[in-house]
Design a protein around this motif. Structure first.
Motif, PDB file in Angstrom:
ATOM      1  N   GLU A 195       0.824  -1.205   0.000  1.00 51.67           N
ATOM      2  CA  GLU A 195       0.000   0.000   0.000  1.00 51.67           C
ATOM      3  C   GLU A 195       0.858   1.255   0.000  1.00 51.67           C
ATOM      4  O   GLU A 195       0.509   2.254  -0.647  1.00 51.67           O
ATOM      5  N   ARG A 196       1.989   1.214   0.693  1.00 47.73           N
ATOM      6  CA  ARG A 196       2.895   2.367   0.665  1.00 47.73           C
ATOM      7  C   ARG A 196       3.442   2.582  -0.745  1.00 47.73           C
ATOM      8  O   ARG A 196       3.532   3.727  -1.225  1.00 47.73           O
TER       9      ARG A 196
ATOM     10  N   GLY B 168       0.715   3.994  -2.899  1.00 49.76           N
ATOM     11  CA  GLY B 168       0.454   5.373  -2.556  1.00 49.76           C
ATOM     12  C   GLY B 168       1.421   6.328  -3.225  1.00 49.76           C
ATOM     13  O   GLY B 168       1.018   7.372  -3.765  1.00 49.76           O
TER      14      GLY B 168
ATOM     15  N   ASP C 207       0.751   6.533  -6.958  1.00 51.00           N
ATOM     16  CA  ASP C 207      -0.437   7.291  -7.350  1.00 51.00           C
ATOM     17  C   ASP C 207      -0.225   8.804  -7.292  1.00 51.00           C
ATOM     18  O   ASP C 207      -1.093   9.563  -7.725  1.00 51.00           O
ATOM     19  N   GLU C 208       0.912   9.241  -6.756  1.00 45.59           N
ATOM     20  CA  GLU C 208       1.167  10.676  -6.647  1.00 45.59           C
ATOM     21  C   GLU C 208       1.528  11.275  -8.009  1.00 45.59           C
ATOM     22  O   GLU C 208       2.090  10.599  -8.868  1.00 45.59           O
TER      23      GLU C 208
END
Length: 243
Positions: A95-96, A99, A102-103
């Motif tokens: 998930e990190r 994340g 997705d930036e």
């Protein structure tokens, strides 16, 4: 050009498959040997979690690992954990990674991985996809090279052939898939691949010709199969350098 957005979706899907499969194990199964020499399944899972964090480092501009010794120590430290801790760590580290992926960022920029290797940031999601898919196979829990998608398998064959291209420890190699696709790798070929395909370059190149199914070629190129199912002409199957 690599489509990092699409690859991030594929990474998430591959991670979900792996987590679902690992979730059926128990603590004892995590301690059993994986298909990687000297590594238990716990080592493989610990590596997957720490690799996700390492690729976060790459994407945000930090060194991938503090050192090779620290990387190995982290894996050895985390390998003995029970199933729940392993699953949670793989999920949370994934998930990190997602994340950061997705930036908004300049995905055309160059990033640095291990051992000074440099690549476009847009290629990092595919590198993570490779880790998840191949190490799922390495766990030895029913997921095989034949279960990998044709798209992934072809891209990884292309990636590995490029990685070995012009390698001084390999003779010229022509890889022929059973569907007719061809790739050149190893030492520099005396003819270009375009000339080989068209027949315009004169006699076939003096090099070893390796033919086989996608899964068997991927297994050999990635060090996961010995190559007994491959057909070899113009010589014997060479030993591949370490990846």
């Amino acid at each position: 050009m690599s489509d990092h957005v699409r690859d991030l979706v594929s990474v998430r899907e591959a991670t979900d498959r792996l987590l679902a499969a690992v979730g059926t194990l128990d603590n004892a199964a995590v301690t059993e040997p994986s298909r990687l020499p000297g590594w238990s399944r716990g080592h493989v899972l610990a590596h997957l979690a720490r690799n996700a964090d390492a690729l976060v480092n790459v994407l945000v501009g930090r060194p991938m690992y503090v050192s090779a010794e620290a990387r190995d120590a982290d894996i050895a430290r985390d390998a003995p954990r029970g199933l729940r801790a392993q699953v949670d760590d793989v999920r949370e580290s994934a998930e990190r990674f997602q994340g950061v992926g997705d930036e908004d960022a300049d995905w055309s920029r160059t990033v640095e991985l291990r051992n000074g290797v440099k690549d476009a940031a847009a290629h990092v999601p595919f590198r993570r996809w490779i880790e998840v898919e191949l190490h799922h196979v390495d766990l030895g829990i029913g997921y095989e090279l034949e279960d990998l998608s044709e798209e992934f398998t072809q891209r990884e064959i292309d990636f590995l052939a490029k990685r070995f291209r012009n390698h001084p420890d390999l003779p010229p190699l022509l890889i022929k898939q059973d569907d007719g696709r061809m790739l050149s790798t190893g030492a520099v070929q005396p003819h270009s691949l375009e000339e080989i395909k068209s027949g315009a370059g004169g006699p076939p190149p003096l090099g070893i010709v390796v033919t086989g199914r996608q899964a068997d070629l991927l297994g050999w190129l990635s060090g996961r199969r010995e190559g007994g199912a491959l057909t070899v002409d113009r010589g014997s199957l060479p030993a591949l350098p370490p990846l």
